[in-house]
Design a protein around this motif. Sequence first.
Motif, PDB file in Angstrom:
ATOM      1  N   PHE A   1      -0.353   4.755   6.248  1.00  0.00           N
ATOM      2  CA  PHE A   1      -0.335   3.900   7.613  1.00  0.00           C
ATOM      3  C   PHE A   1      -1.761   3.320   7.706  1.00  0.00           C
ATOM      4  O   PHE A   1      -1.423   1.944   8.219  1.00  0.00           O
ATOM      5  CB  PHE A   1       0.207   4.881   8.621  1.00  0.00           C
ATOM      6  CG  PHE A   1       1.466   5.378   8.514  1.00  0.00           C
ATOM      7  CD1 PHE A   1       2.599   4.822   8.974  1.00  0.00           C
ATOM      8  CD2 PHE A   1       1.986   6.623   7.719  1.00  0.00           C
ATOM      9  CE1 PHE A   1       3.999   5.037   8.809  1.00  0.00           C
ATOM     10  CE2 PHE A   1       3.250   7.123   7.748  1.00  0.00           C
ATOM     11  CZ  PHE A   1       4.157   6.239   8.247  1.00  0.00           C
ATOM     12  N   LEU A   2      -2.636   3.715   7.549  1.00  0.00           N
ATOM     13  CA  LEU A   2      -3.906   2.975   8.100  1.00  0.00           C
ATOM     14  C   LEU A   2      -3.911   1.806   6.892  1.00  0.00           C
ATOM     15  O   LEU A   2      -4.360   0.568   7.624  1.00  0.00           O
ATOM     16  CB  LEU A   2      -5.214   3.733   7.938  1.00  0.00           C
ATOM     17  CG  LEU A   2      -5.210   5.055   9.176  1.00  0.00           C
ATOM     18  CD1 LEU A   2      -6.583   5.858   8.784  1.00  0.00           C
ATOM     19  CD2 LEU A   2      -5.319   4.136  10.287  1.00  0.00           C
ATOM     20  N   CYS A   3      -3.889   2.011   5.911  1.00  0.00           N
ATOM     21  CA  CYS A   3      -4.102   0.756   4.790  1.00  0.00           C
ATOM     22  C   CYS A   3      -3.358  -0.243   4.945  1.00  0.00           C
ATOM     23  O   CYS A   3      -3.294  -1.202   4.844  1.00  0.00           O
ATOM     24  CB  CYS A   3      -3.799   1.602   3.213  1.00  0.00           C
ATOM     25  SG  CYS A   3      -5.207   2.449   2.827  1.00  0.00           S
ATOM     26  N   PHE A   4      -1.875   0.195   5.571  1.00  0.00           N
ATOM     27  CA  PHE A   4      -0.996  -0.956   5.838  1.00  0.00           C
ATOM     28  C   PHE A   4      -1.383  -1.626   7.260  1.00  0.00           C
ATOM     29  O   PHE A   4      -1.508  -2.934   7.673  1.00  0.00           O
ATOM     30  CB  PHE A   4       0.275  -0.335   6.119  1.00  0.00           C
ATOM     31  CG  PHE A   4       1.276  -1.648   6.484  1.00  0.00           C
ATOM     32  CD1 PHE A   4       1.946  -1.873   7.717  1.00  0.00           C
ATOM     33  CD2 PHE A   4       1.685  -2.573   5.868  1.00  0.00           C
ATOM     34  CE1 PHE A   4       2.613  -2.530   8.047  1.00  0.00           C
ATOM     35  CE2 PHE A   4       2.716  -3.412   6.047  1.00  0.00           C
ATOM     36  CZ  PHE A   4       2.930  -3.722   7.379  1.00  0.00           C
ATOM     37  N   ALA A   5      -1.590  -0.736   8.140  1.00  0.00           N
ATOM     38  CA  ALA A   5      -1.590  -1.152   9.597  1.00  0.00           C
ATOM     39  C   ALA A   5      -2.799  -1.873  10.103  1.00  0.00           C
ATOM     40  O   ALA A   5      -2.827  -2.537  10.544  1.00  0.00           O
ATOM     41  CB  ALA A   5      -1.325   0.074  10.692  1.00  0.00           C
TER      42      ALA A   5
END
Lengths: 324, 493
Positions: free
Chosen positions: B34-38
């Motif tokens: 989620f962090l790598c996308f968001a």
Amino acid sequence: MPLSEEQVDQARRFVASVREQVALAVIGQGRVIDEALVALIAAGHVLIEGLPGLGKTLLVRALARTFDGGFGRIQFTPDLMPADVVGHAIYDPATGQFSTRKGPVFTNLLLADEINRAPAKTQAALLEVMQEAQVTIDGTSHALPAPFMVLATQNPIEQEGTYPLPEAQLDRFLLKLRIGYPSHADEVAMIGAVTRGRAGDQLAVDQVRALVKPQAVQTLQQMAAQVVTDVAVVDYAVRIVRQTRDTPGLAAGAGSRGGLALVRAARAWALAAGRGHVTPDDIKAVALPALRHRVRVAPEQEIEGRDADSLLSDLLGQVPAPRQ
Amino acid sequence: MRIEALSLALRPRTPWEAIDLGVALARRTGAALFLCFALPYAGFALAVNLLLWGQPAVAALVVWWSKPAFDRLALHVLAQAVFDPGLGWRRAFASLRQVPRTGLVAALTVGRFDFARSFHLPVAQLEGQRGAAARQRRALLDRRARGAAVWLGVVIAHFVVVLVLGADGLLRLLSPQGGGLSLRLTDLFDASGALTPLYLFNAAVILADCVLEPLYVAAGFTLYLSRRTDLEGWDLEIAFRRMAARRAAAALGIAAALVLAGVLPEPAQAAASPAASAERKAIDAILASPEFREREAGREWRRKGEPDARDPPAPGAPVDLSFLQKLARVLAELARIFAWFAAIAIAGWLLYHAWRRFGWPARTPRAAPAAPPDVLFGLDVRADALPADLAAAARARLAAGEPRAALSLLYRGALAGLLRDGHLAVRAGDTEGDCIRQVAASAGAPLTTYFARLVAAWGRLAYAGAPPPATEAHALIDDWERHFAPPPRGAAR
């Protein structure tokens, strides 16, 4: 004591002459005139339902014209108060006394025009008068003149802003008459009669002669009470009324007052037909006007397009007629 | 690819199970995914909105259009996570620089309108296929799973809407001014309107994307893995490899390879590998063994000129299209059944409407049952229950001072006569008046008048207890004879 044949024949001729006079003004509504006269003879009240412009008010005016008694008219409106109907006590400063001002119900024939336009309180005041035949103003009871008959009208469409009469109050009316469209020939005759040499569109009742004195009507009512009703005929009326309670298409059947109304109206019908006794045919003839306002059609039947008349007609075909 | 190193349990799955597996994978990967996308996506979206300040609709469009580029980040993390369950977000973040750019231009142009985007993404990004090879690959994958992949996109889009509406509701509840997001499409193009709701709307969409887009990519990725497991038998391969490792039996290993090669469709990558030719040789060796060379001779009767279905079609012979004939026969049979049903339904419909409109056809008196009833109005109206000379019997009763009996006889006789002549068909609810109307409808005026007189006299007697005067009673008997009495024997008719 049973009526003699002369008496019965006299009554028949009398009713026929009144009918003839009313039919001079109300053209093409023979059945409705007959039923209104039956209610008058049976000392009952009628509710007349029909579309605007079919002669509801005219019928009452013509009937009142044949009748040499008092005639009053109340146009029911949403702001009509019970005191406007029955009357009220008013203070007279000159004498320092309260005097009673009697309302329009103190008459013999009362036309309650568009009864469903007044709120329930005012309707209830009139219906109470119909039931009791007397009015209490300021603690004093005043009897209404006899005979007293209410002819109320209502319009089956235009339900906007109306107060439909509840079943319990509908029950007070002996008959509910339906005025339908006249036949082609009758309509031609009626339009000819109205437009010939007249400026306005008012149907004239001036050619209707006054034939009936209030006392004569009372006599007629007493004669109707003496029409012989065989127990088999009463049994037939009761079976019809009881059948309305068990018919699947009717959500609510008629009460015992329905049976009473049926027999009272049938007696008047028999007298008007020149008979001193009631036959099952008389019961059948008045069954629709006497019962149509006392039953409630089930919603699924209403969706199917059936009304009280068609369901009652089916029912009359099923209830076995008395076999003597 | 080292499929034995996958941390997912490979087995045949329905597309929906595969999508579910994707959600589970996304949850397990957690912060790394989620962090790598968001972070990159939200940063980019913020930058776009700031750069295009005053034009929120254009900014929203640019962000939406660029989303496939950020899907690659999510897939890159997921592709590592399936081999490395303990992937942390720092390592994942550091690896983002290696995200391949194959097919990025296509993804941001025509590929933007690919309805199964997340399902197709691994083809370009992980397999590195481009152009015609990629199209062929996608077509193969789509054959079984495209429907689920498209529905996945539809469902995720709905979830985005739900989250945005939820954010709108929350804002309306908490904002003292009662404001909310601008959810009217027309507002997006109305330059004169207030900008705050539009930017709040953009922010809500971006936040919803941060939550849902990784799930979309993960579900598409596991759907892709599931489809490849089906196509290439990865689950079987893994099972055999484990067996081979456990038994260390070379023969079994060859057999596994043979079975794989024989049963499963040839994988695209395997066909290109050098091991394939060795396997092919082994297969040929096996197929050359005597077990595959057995011959059996047999005799059977066959109709002359009838070709054997087992014979190979002669070269140049017309293609056997007899199956088309069978198919046509089946279709014709189905059509016949359908036509019958349709005909019955139409007939029923017509009958129903005819009944609604006209009611049942009224029964004419002629159609009444041939045998007239025995009892009518409580009176026995059988012909043999009546005296032979009814008029004489009635006169005798009248003379004996029994007018009721006399009139009863006349009435019964009249009813029996009317029934016999078919003028009456009495139902339960019919009264005397109804009977008169029936007679009037089918008999002449004299008979109707007489019957009405008789019914009136009988009614007076029955319902009022008033017998008719003697003269009237005699007249009724005389008239009865005229209307109902049988003609004297021998008289000309």
